[in-house]
Design an enzyme around this catalytic site. Structure first.
Site, PDB file in Angstrom:
ATOM      1  CG  HIS A 176      -9.401   5.241   3.981  1.00 38.03           C
ATOM      2  ND1 HIS A 176      -8.199   5.900   3.935  1.00 38.03           N
ATOM      3  CD2 HIS A 176     -10.068   5.758   5.052  1.00 38.03           C
ATOM      4  CE1 HIS A 176      -8.127   6.773   4.934  1.00 38.03           C
ATOM      5  NE2 HIS A 176      -9.254   6.719   5.620  1.00 38.03           N
ATOM      6  CG  HIS A 203      -0.772   7.201  -1.486  1.00 37.96           C
ATOM      7  ND1 HIS A 203      -2.067   7.328  -1.931  1.00 37.96           N
ATOM      8  CD2 HIS A 203      -0.851   6.589  -0.275  1.00 37.96           C
ATOM      9  CE1 HIS A 203      -2.892   6.827  -1.021  1.00 37.96           C
ATOM     10  NE2 HIS A 203      -2.191   6.371  -0.013  1.00 37.96           N
ATOM     11  CG  HIS A 248      -1.790   1.228   1.312  1.00 38.61           C
ATOM     12  ND1 HIS A 248      -3.134   1.132   1.582  1.00 38.61           N
ATOM     13  CD2 HIS A 248      -1.552   2.557   1.146  1.00 38.61           C
ATOM     14  CE1 HIS A 248      -3.677   2.344   1.585  1.00 38.61           C
ATOM     15  NE2 HIS A 248      -2.713   3.226   1.321  1.00 38.61           N
ATOM     16  CG  ASP A 302      -1.168   5.297   3.748  1.00 36.98           C
ATOM     17  OD1 ASP A 302      -1.361   5.455   2.523  1.00 36.98           O
ATOM     18  OD2 ASP A 302      -1.873   5.835   4.614  1.00 36.98           O
ATOM     19  CE  LYS A 314      -7.934   2.467   0.045  1.00 34.85           C
ATOM     20  NZ  LYS A 314      -6.668   3.149   0.262  1.00 34.85           N
ATOM     21  CG  HIS A 365      -4.324   2.975   6.018  1.00 35.51           C
ATOM     22  ND1 HIS A 365      -5.648   3.067   6.381  1.00 35.51           N
ATOM     23  CD2 HIS A 365      -4.236   3.538   4.792  1.00 35.51           C
ATOM     24  CE1 HIS A 365      -6.313   3.657   5.417  1.00 35.51           C
ATOM     25  NE2 HIS A 365      -5.491   3.948   4.442  1.00 35.51           N
TER      26      HIS A 365
HETATM   27  O1  DOR Z   1      -2.525  10.011   5.350  1.00 34.54           O
HETATM   28  C1  DOR Z   1      -2.978   9.630   4.278  1.00 34.54           C
HETATM   29  N1  DOR Z   1      -2.491  10.097   3.104  1.00 34.54           N
HETATM   30  N2  DOR Z   1      -3.977   8.746   4.272  1.00 34.54           N
HETATM   31  C2  DOR Z   1      -4.600   8.384   3.154  1.00 34.54           C
HETATM   32  O2  DOR Z   1      -5.516   7.605   3.220  1.00 34.54           O
HETATM   33  C3  DOR Z   1      -4.220   8.990   1.850  1.00 34.54           C
HETATM   34  C4  DOR Z   1      -2.842   9.500   1.869  1.00 34.54           C
HETATM   35  C5  DOR Z   1      -2.549  10.424   0.698  1.00 34.54           C
HETATM   36  O3  DOR Z   1      -2.926  10.113  -0.421  1.00 34.54           O
HETATM   37  O4  DOR Z   1      -1.906  11.446   0.920  1.00 34.54           O
HETATM   38 ZN    ZN Z   2      -3.047   5.246   1.519  1.00 32.46          ZN
END
Ligand code: DOR
Ligand code: ZN
Length: 343
Positions: free
Chosen positions: A135, A15, A13, A246, A98, A173
């Protein structure tokens, strides 16, 4: 123990974002992870197979030459997602979709309101063997932010898991004892990812002595009893919990502001920090399962074969990472000492 060798891990997981930023985020992850589940919360989101394949190509172009890094793509469920979108997408390289409740987090405006309306899509996913990544927070504004995960279990996740027993679900998470216990009480088709920040920190690290925006993420850090429960379950070696950082980059100026963004950019030290946690817990023998086996097993993918070694050697996380557009990112654990280093 001053050195540990484990099978190369995967990050289930994270980004990466898009555009120029991929040149920062992809190499940072590919330095130690073989595969990563790439979150689809771009603007606009990754909604179908063609979006996912185009995004995958951009990620691969940003991977270091000669690396065997493999991005695993994810569809972003919206109220418009159809069973056809699922059937068209379902494959080894798009193993999951997701679910963001609308308004839950960064770039979730396009997400789902009225989760029950997606039941036909969950049915299609269950039939096709596509994983549902969730989520898990309710988003109604009157709900206390510290209760959102627990209420999501009661109102949505419990019913979904019961209604679709064959659907593989990753509760992403997790941050509470309630979530850990719910996952433990569920079937083999229910598992969870846990981030480094939720193992290392609790809400005091966010709020005591001043607000620390770089520790702000969603779901928000909880009280220390919840942190302790997460530490207990990873130290137990349960195969229902696996690595998902995350890691989520945000420019420094968007975090150090009156209304700051949620997300910790941990890619520069994630594996080292998890190792530190397992070391603190006297459970280094459980690290490999968590980091390298249980995620692959749950996704029904082959375990990696390559090995990676970490040495007990201190180093300091940089205070800032410069980006080519003139912005910078403050990485998770900035300026702090880590005890383990990749050899
Ligand atoms: O803290 C977070 N940042 N939680 C999330 O679910 C998304 C992520 C983000 O994309 O910045
Ligand atoms: Zn995330």
């Amino acid at each position: 123990m001053n050195q540990i060798t484990i099978t190369q891990p995967d990050d289930w997981h994270l980004h990466f974002r898009d555009g120029e930023l991929l040149n920062e985020t992809v190499p940072a992850t590919a330095r130690c992870f073989r595969r990563a589940i790439v979150m689809p919360n771009l603007v606009p989101p990754v909604k179908n197979r063609s979006d996912a394949m185009a995004y995958k190509q951009r990620i691969l172009e940003a991977a270091p030459t000669g690396s065997n890094f493999e991005p695993l793509m994810v569809l972003y469920l919206t109220n418009e997602t159809t069973s056809d979108d699922i059937h068209e997408a379902c494959s080894q390289d798009i193993p999951a979709a997701k679910l963001y409740p609308a308004g839950a987090t960064t770039n979730s405006d396009a997400a789902v309101s009225g989760i029950e309306s997606l039941y036909p899509v969950f049915e299609a996913m269950s039939d096709a063997g596509m994983l549902l990544l969730i989520h898990g927070e309710v988003t109604n504004p009157e709900t206390d932010i510290f209760d959102r995960e627990k209420l999501f279990i009661d109102q949505h996740l419990g019913p979904i898991h019961q209604r679709f027993p064959d659907l593989k679900i990753v509760f992403e998470h997790i941050t509470t004892a309630d979530a850990a216990d719910f996952v433990l009480s569920g079937s083999d088709n229910l598992a969870a990812t846990i981030t480094p920040q939720h193992l290392l920190l609790n809400r005091n690290d966010l709020l005591v002595g001043g607000i620390r925006p770089h520790n702000y993420c969603l779901p928000v850090l909880k009280r220390n009893t919840h942190q302790q429960r997460l530490r207990d379950v990873v130290a137990s070696g349960s195969n229902k919990f696996f690595l998902g950082t995350d890691s989520a980059p945000h420019a420094k100026h968007t975090k150090e502001t009156a209304c700051g963004c949620a997300g910790c950019y941990s890619a520069w030290g994630a594996l080292e920090l998890y190792t530190q946690v397992f070391d603190d817990l006297d459970a280094l023998d459980k690290l490999e399962g968590f980091a390298s086996f249980y995620g692959a097993d749950f996704y029904g993918m082959a375990r990696n074969t390559h090995k990676i070694t970490l040495k007990r050697e201190t180093w300091t996380m940089p205070e800032e990472i410069a980006l080519t557009n003139g912005d910078s990112i403050v990485p998770f654990f900035a300026g702090q000492t880590l005890n383990w280093q990749i050899a």
